[in-house]
Design a protein around this motif. Sequence first.
Motif, PDB file in Angstrom:
ATOM      1  N   ILE A 142     -49.961  25.279  39.141  1.00  0.00           N
ATOM      2  CA  ILE A 142     -48.762  25.997  38.701  1.00  0.00           C
ATOM      3  C   ILE A 142     -47.539  25.358  39.335  1.00  0.00           C
ATOM      4  CG2 ILE A 142     -47.560  28.213  38.740  1.00  0.00           C
ATOM      5  CD1 ILE A 142     -50.302  29.572  38.772  1.00  0.00           C
ATOM      6  N   ALA A 143     -46.528  25.063  38.517  1.00  0.00           N
ATOM      7  CA  ALA A 143     -45.339  24.365  39.005  1.00  0.00           C
ATOM      8  C   ALA A 143     -44.542  25.239  39.964  1.00  0.00           C
ATOM      9  CB  ALA A 143     -44.459  23.962  37.825  1.00  0.00           C
ATOM     10  N   LEU A 144     -44.245  24.700  41.135  1.00  0.00           N
ATOM     11  CA  LEU A 144     -43.420  25.384  42.127  1.00  0.00           C
ATOM     12  C   LEU A 144     -42.055  24.724  42.276  1.00  0.00           C
ATOM     13  CD1 LEU A 144     -46.095  26.001  44.910  1.00  0.00           C
ATOM     14  CD2 LEU A 144     -45.311  27.606  43.165  1.00  0.00           C
ATOM     15  N   ALA A 145     -41.983  23.427  41.983  1.00  0.00           N
ATOM     16  CA  ALA A 145     -40.712  22.701  42.027  1.00  0.00           C
ATOM     17  C   ALA A 145     -40.811  21.532  41.062  1.00  0.00           C
ATOM     18  CB  ALA A 145     -40.411  22.206  43.437  1.00  0.00           C
ATOM     19  N   ARG A 146     -39.759  21.332  40.274  1.00  0.00           N
ATOM     20  CA  ARG A 146     -39.750  20.205  39.339  1.00  0.00           C
ATOM     21  C   ARG A 146     -38.317  19.757  39.087  1.00  0.00           C
ATOM     22  NH1 ARG A 146     -42.803  22.754  34.410  1.00  0.00           N
ATOM     23  NH2 ARG A 146     -43.700  20.685  34.664  1.00  0.00           N
ATOM     24  N   THR A 147     -38.169  18.536  38.561  1.00  0.00           N
ATOM     25  CA  THR A 147     -36.853  17.984  38.262  1.00  0.00           C
ATOM     26  C   THR A 147     -36.561  18.164  36.778  1.00  0.00           C
ATOM     27  OG1 THR A 147     -37.050  16.365  40.042  1.00  0.00           O
ATOM     28  CG2 THR A 147     -35.424  15.922  38.343  1.00  0.00           C
ATOM     29  N   ILE A 148     -35.364  18.683  36.485  1.00  0.00           N
ATOM     30  CA  ILE A 148     -34.949  18.896  35.093  1.00  0.00           C
ATOM     31  C   ILE A 148     -33.590  18.237  34.874  1.00  0.00           C
ATOM     32  CG2 ILE A 148     -36.189  21.090  34.918  1.00  0.00           C
ATOM     33  CD1 ILE A 148     -33.403  22.453  35.239  1.00  0.00           C
ATOM     34  N   ASP A 149     -33.197  18.109  33.590  1.00  0.00           N
ATOM     35  CA  ASP A 149     -31.857  17.663  33.250  1.00  0.00           C
ATOM     36  C   ASP A 149     -30.927  18.869  33.233  1.00  0.00           C
ATOM     37  OD1 ASP A 149     -31.959  14.975  33.097  1.00  0.00           O
ATOM     38  OD2 ASP A 149     -32.295  14.865  30.941  1.00  0.00           O
ATOM     39  N   ALA A 150     -29.793  18.758  33.894  1.00  0.00           N
ATOM     40  CA  ALA A 150     -28.834  19.862  33.933  1.00  0.00           C
ATOM     41  C   ALA A 150     -27.425  19.320  33.726  1.00  0.00           C
ATOM     42  CB  ALA A 150     -28.924  20.593  35.269  1.00  0.00           C
ATOM     43  N   TRP A 151     -26.516  20.190  33.289  1.00  0.00           N
ATOM     44  CA  TRP A 151     -25.120  19.808  33.085  1.00  0.00           C
ATOM     45  C   TRP A 151     -24.354  19.880  34.399  1.00  0.00           C
ATOM     46  CZ3 TRP A 151     -23.223  17.408  29.035  1.00  0.00           C
ATOM     47  CH2 TRP A 151     -23.819  17.567  27.790  1.00  0.00           C
ATOM     48  N   THR A 152     -23.506  18.870  34.598  1.00  0.00           N
ATOM     49  CA  THR A 152     -22.591  18.864  35.730  1.00  0.00           C
ATOM     50  C   THR A 152     -21.173  18.671  35.214  1.00  0.00           C
ATOM     51  OG1 THR A 152     -24.209  18.025  37.313  1.00  0.00           O
ATOM     52  CG2 THR A 152     -21.904  17.613  37.811  1.00  0.00           C
ATOM     53  N   ILE A 153     -20.247  19.452  35.755  1.00  0.00           N
ATOM     54  CA  ILE A 153     -18.840  19.361  35.364  1.00  0.00           C
ATOM     55  C   ILE A 153     -18.080  18.669  36.482  1.00  0.00           C
ATOM     56  CG2 ILE A 153     -16.771  20.645  34.714  1.00  0.00           C
ATOM     57  CD1 ILE A 153     -18.631  22.932  33.851  1.00  0.00           C
ATOM     58  N   GLY A 154     -17.407  17.578  36.131  1.00  0.00           N
ATOM     59  CA  GLY A 154     -16.626  16.824  37.099  1.00  0.00           C
ATOM     60  C   GLY A 154     -15.160  16.768  36.718  1.00  0.00           C
ATOM     61  N   LEU A 155     -14.305  16.519  37.694  1.00  0.00           N
ATOM     62  CA  LEU A 155     -12.868  16.387  37.465  1.00  0.00           C
ATOM     63  C   LEU A 155     -12.406  15.053  38.019  1.00  0.00           C
ATOM     64  CD1 LEU A 155      -9.999  17.421  36.792  1.00  0.00           C
ATOM     65  CD2 LEU A 155      -9.966  18.505  39.048  1.00  0.00           C
ATOM     66  N   ASN A 156     -11.880  14.193  37.137  1.00  0.00           N
ATOM     67  CA  ASN A 156     -11.346  12.892  37.540  1.00  0.00           C
ATOM     68  C   ASN A 156      -9.829  12.956  37.399  1.00  0.00           C
ATOM     69  OD1 ASN A 156     -10.611  10.207  37.937  1.00  0.00           O
ATOM     70  ND2 ASN A 156     -12.459   9.430  36.949  1.00  0.00           N
ATOM     71  N   GLY A 157      -9.154  13.125  38.548  1.00  0.00           N
ATOM     72  CA  GLY A 157      -7.709  13.303  38.530  1.00  0.00           C
ATOM     73  C   GLY A 157      -6.947  12.141  37.914  1.00  0.00           C
ATOM     74  N   LYS A 158      -7.505  10.933  37.991  1.00  0.00           N
ATOM     75  CA  LYS A 158      -6.816   9.750  37.457  1.00  0.00           C
ATOM     76  C   LYS A 158      -6.743   9.752  35.931  1.00  0.00           C
ATOM     77  CE  LYS A 158      -8.035   6.613  41.262  1.00  0.00           C
ATOM     78  NZ  LYS A 158      -8.749   5.357  41.611  1.00  0.00           N
ATOM     79  N   LYS A 159      -7.658  10.466  35.299  1.00  0.00           N
ATOM     80  CA  LYS A 159      -7.746  10.419  33.838  1.00  0.00           C
ATOM     81  C   LYS A 159      -7.124  11.636  33.160  1.00  0.00           C
ATOM     82  CE  LYS A 159     -11.827   7.439  33.744  1.00  0.00           C
ATOM     83  NZ  LYS A 159     -13.204   7.240  33.206  1.00  0.00           N
ATOM     84  N   VAL A 160      -6.538  12.527  33.947  1.00  0.00           N
ATOM     85  CA  VAL A 160      -5.905  13.715  33.368  1.00  0.00           C
ATOM     86  C   VAL A 160      -4.628  13.315  32.645  1.00  0.00           C
ATOM     87  CG1 VAL A 160      -4.801  15.919  33.899  1.00  0.00           C
ATOM     88  CG2 VAL A 160      -6.891  15.258  35.076  1.00  0.00           C
ATOM     89  N   ILE A 161      -4.480  13.754  31.385  1.00  0.00           N
ATOM     90  CA  ILE A 161      -3.291  13.406  30.597  1.00  0.00           C
ATOM     91  C   ILE A 161      -2.464  14.629  30.227  1.00  0.00           C
ATOM     92  CG2 ILE A 161      -4.382  11.340  29.636  1.00  0.00           C
ATOM     93  CD1 ILE A 161      -4.901  12.911  27.070  1.00  0.00           C
ATOM     94  N   GLY A 162      -3.057  15.812  30.349  1.00  0.00           N
ATOM     95  CA  GLY A 162      -2.346  17.033  29.980  1.00  0.00           C
ATOM     96  C   GLY A 162      -1.529  17.600  31.120  1.00  0.00           C
ATOM     97  N   ASN A 163      -0.937  18.771  30.862  1.00  0.00           N
ATOM     98  CA  ASN A 163      -0.142  19.462  31.869  1.00  0.00           C
ATOM     99  C   ASN A 163      -1.073  19.982  32.973  1.00  0.00           C
ATOM    100  OD1 ASN A 163       1.088  22.038  33.078  1.00  0.00           O
ATOM    101  ND2 ASN A 163       2.838  21.098  32.024  1.00  0.00           N
TER     102      ASN A 163
END
Length: 566
Positions: A82-103
């Motif tokens: 029975i699985a107790l720990a495993r690796t999955i694909d998950a979403w990560t949200i990042g912020l790159n200040g150099k690429k911000v173009i909006g207000n």
Amino acid sequence: MNAPTPALVARPERLRLVGQRRQILAVMHQRLMFGMLVYGAIVAVIALRLLYLGVFGDHAGRKQGFGGLNVERGDIVDRDGIALARTIDAWTIGLNGKKVIGNKLDLARKLAALMPEKDEATYLKMLRSGKFFYLRRRAAPDLVAAVNAIGEPGLQLEREPDRLYPQTTLAAHVLGYTDIDGHGTSGIERAFDKQLLDPALRNQPLALSISSRVQQALEHELNEAMVKFSAIGAAGVIMDVHTHEVLAMTSLPTLNPNSPGQAIDAARFNRAAQGVYELGSTFKPFTVAMAMDSGVVRSMGQMYNCPREYPIYGHVIHDTHPFGRACSVAEIMMESSNIGTAQIADQLGTKRQQAFLKKMGFLDRVEVELAEKGHPILSRNWGPFETLNVGFGQGIAVTPLQLANGYATLFNGGIYRPATMLRVDDAHPMTNGRRVFSAETSRKMRALLRLVVTNGTGKNANAEGYRIGGKTGTAQKVINGHYSKTINITSFAGVFPMDDPRYVIVVMLDEPHATADTFGFTTAGWNVAPVVKKTVSRIAPMLGVRPDKKLEPNMAEVLPYVHEEK
């Protein structure tokens, strides 16, 4: 001479066409070669650019690149797969200040509304810094959709490997958890970090000795007792007597390894393997077994003077259930007599006591694969009175896991083996161990501890048909260097089925309070013994132990030496 055939005569216009065709082919070949060189140059530039970005780009300084942040780890499974720990694909949200173009102010307000763990001012500061930040790991799909809808290039959404514990809090202290970069920081994740990361090994799951079903039962029953008796903590261990495999180990309060940062400090501490406690009268069977192996105790009917109080070496020893008369070894164990056990320890002597405890692993850090393991606390000046104290469970503090391993040693025929969190099989064979007690002493102790449950202080642990034997332990807790008269640590160490020992169970409550059910008592027979009864009743069928009221150890070895009246 005949004139040449017209078909063999080279015409000027045909020669001209052949020359033109060759010229056209040469030009096409040159253009094709030039195109291939340009294409190759573009590919090389892209490859170099990717390499540059990987080393010196926006993500430099972080251990892993965004989109490949966590390293892949092998799965961890229980003994049944029975699985107790495993690796999955998950979403990560990042912020790159150099690429911000909006207000940036508007964007900071939107981020604060979507992810309120930071305020608007903090997000604005991050945006103005021009640096890269992780905003959310393992983000929920609805949050990912909302961030994506903002349409800001500086907000980056990526897939990355993430560690998931599908059973949530189950066996949390056994498994441990990983850090933000996917490396083990505690438990099995830490102990086997290299193996779980090794590409050559991670395709094969790491099989633990833990049984998820047994673990769940232990956690449930122990947690109910902890709540009922308002204890500040609890611990429990279930172990195979012969292989010393840990089938279940829990520490309460617990934590969710999926979000370890939200756990309180007390939940991070592994009371079962790391916490050291004076476990009281659960040590008394070891003293009797040592004396039997040394020839000090020759019969369960051997008599000792058991007055209501016993002055010795400048101190006075008392009993919870005083005899006020001579008592047998069987009665000493049945009623948990400090006075009787102290006399046996005194006859045994300090040197022999220490030698036995050393062979049993009680004088050293507990042997197990985990890094979180406690070191015993021992008396600095181990003289004659300290020998008596240790004999009945004071003056020596060990982990519940060590206590369980000691009972496995005592009842498996007398062989010490280190505890293991891995499933014993061809890949991880059982160790040979070392002899501590004779097989005959191991056999004789069965009836003695069964007597404690049938006739003595452990009656509330008696699960019908499962032949539990064991010993209660109520120890005064040390507060500010002194033994408290009102605050206890209660424990029970049991073995079942006692006619043919297969499993050890140890449970402990830290600072339990009295209830109406216990008639004002906070002793082990009232609060932890029932936990053993309930847990064994649940797990014995899972482990193939069938209830049988006819099977018992040879009680004729102890019952003749028990008097009905004190």
